[in-house]
Design a protein around this motif. Sequence first.
Motif, PDB file in Angstrom:
ATOM      1  N   SER A 136       0.848  -1.190   0.000  1.00 53.48           N
ATOM      2  CA  SER A 136       0.000   0.000   0.000  1.00 53.48           C
ATOM      3  C   SER A 136       0.884   1.241   0.000  1.00 53.48           C
TER       4      SER A 136
ATOM      5  N   ILE B 202      -4.454   1.187   1.974  1.00 53.48           N
ATOM      6  CA  ILE B 202      -3.950   0.632   3.231  1.00 53.48           C
ATOM      7  C   ILE B 202      -3.864  -0.875   3.060  1.00 53.48           C
ATOM      8  N   HIS B 203      -2.974  -1.503   3.779  1.00 53.53           N
ATOM      9  CA  HIS B 203      -2.876  -2.953   3.754  1.00 53.53           C
ATOM     10  C   HIS B 203      -2.886  -3.449   5.199  1.00 53.53           C
ATOM     11  N   PRO B 204      -3.268  -4.705   5.431  1.00 52.03           N
ATOM     12  CA  PRO B 204      -3.316  -5.225   6.796  1.00 52.03           C
ATOM     13  C   PRO B 204      -1.947  -5.203   7.462  1.00 52.03           C
TER      14      PRO B 204
ATOM     15  N   ASP C 291      -4.802  -1.231  16.783  1.00 54.66           N
ATOM     16  CA  ASP C 291      -5.087  -2.180  15.703  1.00 54.66           C
ATOM     17  C   ASP C 291      -6.587  -2.382  15.559  1.00 54.66           C
TER      18      ASP C 291
ATOM     19  N   ARG D 257      -9.300  -1.376  12.374  1.00 52.15           N
ATOM     20  CA  ARG D 257      -9.871  -2.524  11.662  1.00 52.15           C
ATOM     21  C   ARG D 257     -10.850  -2.122  10.550  1.00 52.15           C
TER      22      ARG D 257
ATOM     23  N   HIS E  23      -9.360  -1.272   7.145  1.00 53.78           N
ATOM     24  CA  HIS E  23      -8.766  -2.340   6.352  1.00 53.78           C
ATOM     25  C   HIS E  23      -9.764  -2.987   5.400  1.00 53.78           C
TER      26      HIS E  23
ATOM     27  N   PHE F 110      -9.204  -2.606   1.720  1.00 51.21           N
ATOM     28  CA  PHE F 110      -8.317  -3.527   1.018  1.00 51.21           C
ATOM     29  C   PHE F 110      -9.136  -4.446   0.108  1.00 51.21           C
TER      30      PHE F 110
ATOM     31  N   PRO G 299      -1.801 -11.271   4.450  1.00 55.92           N
ATOM     32  CA  PRO G 299      -2.892 -10.341   4.167  1.00 55.92           C
ATOM     33  C   PRO G 299      -3.857 -10.782   3.062  1.00 55.92           C
TER      34      PRO G 299
ATOM     35  N   LEU H   6      -6.407 -10.119  12.096  1.00 52.24           N
ATOM     36  CA  LEU H   6      -6.120 -10.817  10.846  1.00 52.24           C
ATOM     37  C   LEU H   6      -6.036 -12.324  11.085  1.00 52.24           C
TER      38      LEU H   6
END
Length: 380
Positions: A42, A80-82, A91, A95, A98, A101, A125, A159
């Motif tokens: 990302s 954005i990426h995890p 985190d 959430r 995410h 994504f 991810p 995740l």
Amino acid sequence: MKRAVLISGHIPWQKRRASLLWVSDHLQEAGWHVTHVIAGYSYISQLRGDKRLRALPRQPLRGSECLGPSLTVIFDLSPIHPFSTGFKPLDKAFRPLHETFLSFWSEKLKKPLSQARLVITESGPPVMLGPVIAHHAPHAARLYRVNDDIRLLGAPDWLAQCELAQSATYTRISTASPHLAHRFADHPNVTLDPMGIPRAEVLHHATYFPSDSSLKTAICAGTTQIDIPALMRIAQDQPGWRIHVYGALKSAPPEAPNIMWHGEQPFRNVMQHIAKADIGLAPYLDRPGIEYQTTNSNRMLLYRHFGLPILGPDRLCHPSLPLLIGYCQPDAYNLCETTPRQPEHIPDWSDLAARLAQNPEIEPLEEVSTVPARFVCPRV
């Protein structure tokens, strides 16, 4: 031409050859067209200076790129990426962001997924994309290939929970590790499919020549989940060992007179050094769950192919792996120096490619194929 889509964080021209890159090569040799989707990057990873991108000989182009008649690469940067901030409440707060994504990749993957007969998603991810894959490729064989325990890779807790929840969107869970297979015991189709080595390349380019030097050469052929303090202890305890470390690090390595830090190197260079080494080092971070690396680690498989004594955390040791020597084992260093080589037969990557493509509900079985071993969770 049969079409397959591979979704991974790995990049086809990276120096370190990950398992799905070998699988991709062999699928193409078997007549498949492969679309390799590079997901998990990302704008944030770019701003943070992602070490995976920095180590590349060339940066990937955004969008679709044809690398040959049987290989297409799709790369892009999502908003954005995890990732984990390292602070669980934060985190959790991030959430909802995410979810972008999924929406980002959904439209980009619609066409290749709709044409696919086989979709392989690698652990990490990309597992979040399970619902997208199921929606666009409802009639394809959809495999989640579990090569790593994402709980040990610094992923956010959500995740890891998502991984279990999304596993139901895949028609099959494949892994080389019984330890990882246990996590998916509720899935109706979990198979144990061993990792491999490039046997032809290994036999052609890497021949073992016994050393006549009194100094021992030890190699650490990778830095994933590396325990730097443990490696430094080995170097201090054994000043007569010449220790070579291959792989990228997040920061500058500490100095030690008998450690040579080589960074990322082409696979062939690393393989040739393993062939000439006396001892294989597996200084993984010593924490529960790391046992899966005995079956899933590329470096461990190459150590085992050449029959190297392997030094690592005690929790890796198992009666089925006589060459694994634990740090706390009596006279461990002497055992590393005196244990004779005992090469093992490790399957070729083509075997794994054939097993992953073997999905009888989608594709009739080849006469020469073997049924993947089903994982059955032992009764307690």
